[in-house]
Design a protein around this motif. Structure first.
Motif, PDB file in Angstrom:
ATOM      1  N   THR A  35      25.726 -43.046  -1.033  1.00  0.00           N
ATOM      2  CA  THR A  35      24.761 -44.045  -0.562  1.00  0.00           C
ATOM      3  C   THR A  35      25.104 -45.432  -1.098  1.00  0.00           C
ATOM      4  N   ALA A  36      24.411 -46.430  -0.548  1.00  0.00           N
ATOM      5  CA  ALA A  36      24.539 -47.807  -1.019  1.00  0.00           C
ATOM      6  C   ALA A  36      23.172 -48.463  -0.982  1.00  0.00           C
ATOM      7  N   GLY A  37      22.936 -49.377  -1.915  1.00  0.00           N
ATOM      8  CA  GLY A  37      21.693 -50.137  -1.964  1.00  0.00           C
ATOM      9  C   GLY A  37      21.990 -51.622  -1.947  1.00  0.00           C
ATOM     10  N   ALA A  38      21.218 -52.357  -1.155  1.00  0.00           N
ATOM     11  CA  ALA A  38      21.399 -53.800  -1.049  1.00  0.00           C
ATOM     12  C   ALA A  38      20.048 -54.491  -1.017  1.00  0.00           C
ATOM     13  N   LEU A  39      20.028 -55.719  -1.483  1.00  0.00           N
ATOM     14  CA  LEU A  39      18.842 -56.563  -1.421  1.00  0.00           C
ATOM     15  C   LEU A  39      19.104 -57.622  -0.353  1.00  0.00           C
ATOM     16  N   HIS A  53      23.793 -47.529  13.199  1.00  0.00           N
ATOM     17  CA  HIS A  53      24.857 -46.770  12.543  1.00  0.00           C
ATOM     18  C   HIS A  53      24.896 -45.388  13.206  1.00  0.00           C
ATOM     19  N   THR A  54      26.072 -44.841  13.453  1.00  0.00           N
ATOM     20  CA  THR A  54      26.144 -43.567  14.177  1.00  0.00           C
ATOM     21  C   THR A  54      25.886 -42.354  13.296  1.00  0.00           C
ATOM     22  N   THR A  55      26.138 -42.467  11.981  1.00  0.00           N
ATOM     23  CA  THR A  55      26.007 -41.282  11.120  1.00  0.00           C
ATOM     24  C   THR A  55      25.112 -41.486   9.901  1.00  0.00           C
ATOM     25  N   SER A  56      24.554 -42.680   9.722  1.00  0.00           N
ATOM     26  CA  SER A  56      23.804 -42.978   8.499  1.00  0.00           C
ATOM     27  C   SER A  56      22.350 -43.345   8.771  1.00  0.00           C
ATOM     28  N   ASP A  57      21.491 -42.976   7.820  1.00  0.00           N
ATOM     29  CA  ASP A  57      20.118 -43.454   7.779  1.00  0.00           C
ATOM     30  C   ASP A  57      20.107 -44.803   7.062  1.00  0.00           C
ATOM     31  N   ASP A  58      19.155 -45.666   7.399  1.00  0.00           N
ATOM     32  CA  ASP A  58      19.021 -46.972   6.749  1.00  0.00           C
ATOM     33  C   ASP A  58      17.533 -47.203   6.488  1.00  0.00           C
ATOM     34  N   LEU A  59      17.130 -47.099   5.240  1.00  0.00           N
ATOM     35  CA  LEU A  59      15.735 -47.282   4.828  1.00  0.00           C
ATOM     36  C   LEU A  59      15.556 -48.702   4.325  1.00  0.00           C
ATOM     37  N   TRP A  60      14.566 -49.421   4.880  1.00  0.00           N
ATOM     38  CA  TRP A  60      14.250 -50.773   4.440  1.00  0.00           C
ATOM     39  C   TRP A  60      12.870 -50.770   3.786  1.00  0.00           C
ATOM     40  N   PHE A 105      13.735 -57.681   1.234  1.00  0.00           N
ATOM     41  CA  PHE A 105      13.596 -56.243   1.406  1.00  0.00           C
ATOM     42  C   PHE A 105      14.828 -55.538   0.872  1.00  0.00           C
ATOM     43  N   VAL A 106      14.616 -54.312   0.406  1.00  0.00           N
ATOM     44  CA  VAL A 106      15.674 -53.469  -0.129  1.00  0.00           C
ATOM     45  C   VAL A 106      16.153 -52.559   0.990  1.00  0.00           C
ATOM     46  N   GLY A 107      17.459 -52.410   1.114  1.00  0.00           N
ATOM     47  CA  GLY A 107      18.044 -51.471   2.055  1.00  0.00           C
ATOM     48  C   GLY A 107      18.783 -50.380   1.296  1.00  0.00           C
ATOM     49  N   VAL A 108      18.492 -49.126   1.631  1.00  0.00           N
ATOM     50  CA  VAL A 108      19.196 -47.990   1.038  1.00  0.00           C
ATOM     51  C   VAL A 108      19.746 -47.174   2.198  1.00  0.00           C
ATOM     52  N   ALA A 109      21.048 -46.952   2.219  1.00  0.00           N
ATOM     53  CA  ALA A 109      21.675 -46.303   3.362  1.00  0.00           C
ATOM     54  C   ALA A 109      22.664 -45.219   2.926  1.00  0.00           C
ATOM     55  N   GLY A 110      22.754 -44.203   3.755  1.00  0.00           N
ATOM     56  CA  GLY A 110      23.714 -43.133   3.510  1.00  0.00           C
ATOM     57  C   GLY A 110      23.693 -42.157   4.654  1.00  0.00           C
ATOM     58  N   PRO A 111      24.690 -41.313   4.834  1.00  0.00           N
ATOM     59  CA  PRO A 111      25.840 -41.259   3.937  1.00  0.00           C
ATOM     60  C   PRO A 111      26.728 -42.502   4.062  1.00  0.00           C
ATOM     61  N   HIS A 112      27.515 -42.688   3.033  1.00  0.00           N
ATOM     62  CA  HIS A 112      28.349 -43.863   2.879  1.00  0.00           C
ATOM     63  C   HIS A 112      29.787 -43.407   2.844  1.00  0.00           C
ATOM     64  N   PRO A 113      30.769 -44.075   3.390  1.00  0.00           N
ATOM     65  CA  PRO A 113      30.625 -45.346   4.098  1.00  0.00           C
ATOM     66  C   PRO A 113      29.994 -45.165   5.475  1.00  0.00           C
ATOM     67  N   MET A 114      29.516 -46.280   6.019  1.00  0.00           N
ATOM     68  CA  MET A 114      28.872 -46.204   7.324  1.00  0.00           C
ATOM     69  C   MET A 114      29.461 -47.236   8.265  1.00  0.00           C
ATOM     70  N   ASP A 115      29.365 -46.928   9.543  1.00  0.00           N
ATOM     71  CA  ASP A 115      29.869 -47.849  10.556  1.00  0.00           C
ATOM     72  C   ASP A 115      28.783 -48.840  10.922  1.00  0.00           C
ATOM     73  N   LEU A 116      29.145 -49.814  11.746  1.00  0.00           N
ATOM     74  CA  LEU A 116      28.200 -50.855  12.177  1.00  0.00           C
ATOM     75  C   LEU A 116      28.410 -51.120  13.659  1.00  0.00           C
ATOM     76  N   ILE A 117      27.333 -50.925  14.418  1.00  0.00           N
ATOM     77  CA  ILE A 117      27.363 -51.191  15.846  1.00  0.00           C
ATOM     78  C   ILE A 117      26.368 -52.307  16.125  1.00  0.00           C
ATOM     79  N   THR A 118      26.829 -53.441  16.661  1.00  0.00           N
ATOM     80  CA  THR A 118      25.936 -54.559  16.953  1.00  0.00           C
ATOM     81  C   THR A 118      25.340 -54.413  18.338  1.00  0.00           C
ATOM     82  N   HIS A 119      24.113 -54.914  18.492  1.00  0.00           N
ATOM     83  CA  HIS A 119      23.400 -54.831  19.777  1.00  0.00           C
ATOM     84  C   HIS A 119      22.956 -56.219  20.206  1.00  0.00           C
TER      85      HIS A 119
END
Length: 119
Positions: A35-39, A53-60, A105-119
């Motif tokens: 996982t990874a955590g970011a502010l 993200h195709t394979t990761s959860d992202d909690l804010w 806000f805090v972001g906690v995401a995993g599994p890591h590494p994760m991809d990024l798809i822009t919309h």
């Protein structure tokens, strides 16, 4: 197995927070193989672009201010201090500081590494 040092486990928001007058700022405070955590720090009017993200959860987790969360499909939800919102794999998410004070806000995401798809 050795004991963890508390300095490697305890993080202070005031030490991690970093604002940029030009754009929203993401500051990672930890990363592991899982996982990874970011502010995220947004000045009034600043945004986090809509993405997924195709394979990761992202909690804010909102800890300061008021913003608008964009789950995609022309939807918007007001988010304020104390609110938590999860985006599962494939679910769009973006944010805008729609208040008149700094938004954090805090972001906690995993599994890591994760991809990024822009919309």
């Amino acid at each position: 197995m050795s004991k963890s040092k508390i300095e490697e486990r305890l993080f202070k928001v005031e030490e991690v927070a970093c604002f940029d007058p030009a754009e929203g700022k993401k500051s990672f405070f930890y990363e592991t193989e899982k996982t990874a955590g970011a502010l995220w720090c947004l000045e009034p009017g600043q945004t986090v672009f809509n993405h997924s993200h195709t394979t990761s959860d992202d909690l804010w987790i909102c800890i300061q201010g008021t913003g608008t969360f964009y789950p995609g499909y022309d939807e918007e939800v007001e988010i304020t201090k104390g609110d938590l919102i999860i985006s599962r794999p494939g679910e769009q998410h973006g944010m805008k500081n729609t208040g008149d004070e700094r938004f954090i806000f805090v972001g906690v995401a995993g599994p890591h590494p994760m991809d990024l798809i822009t919309h």
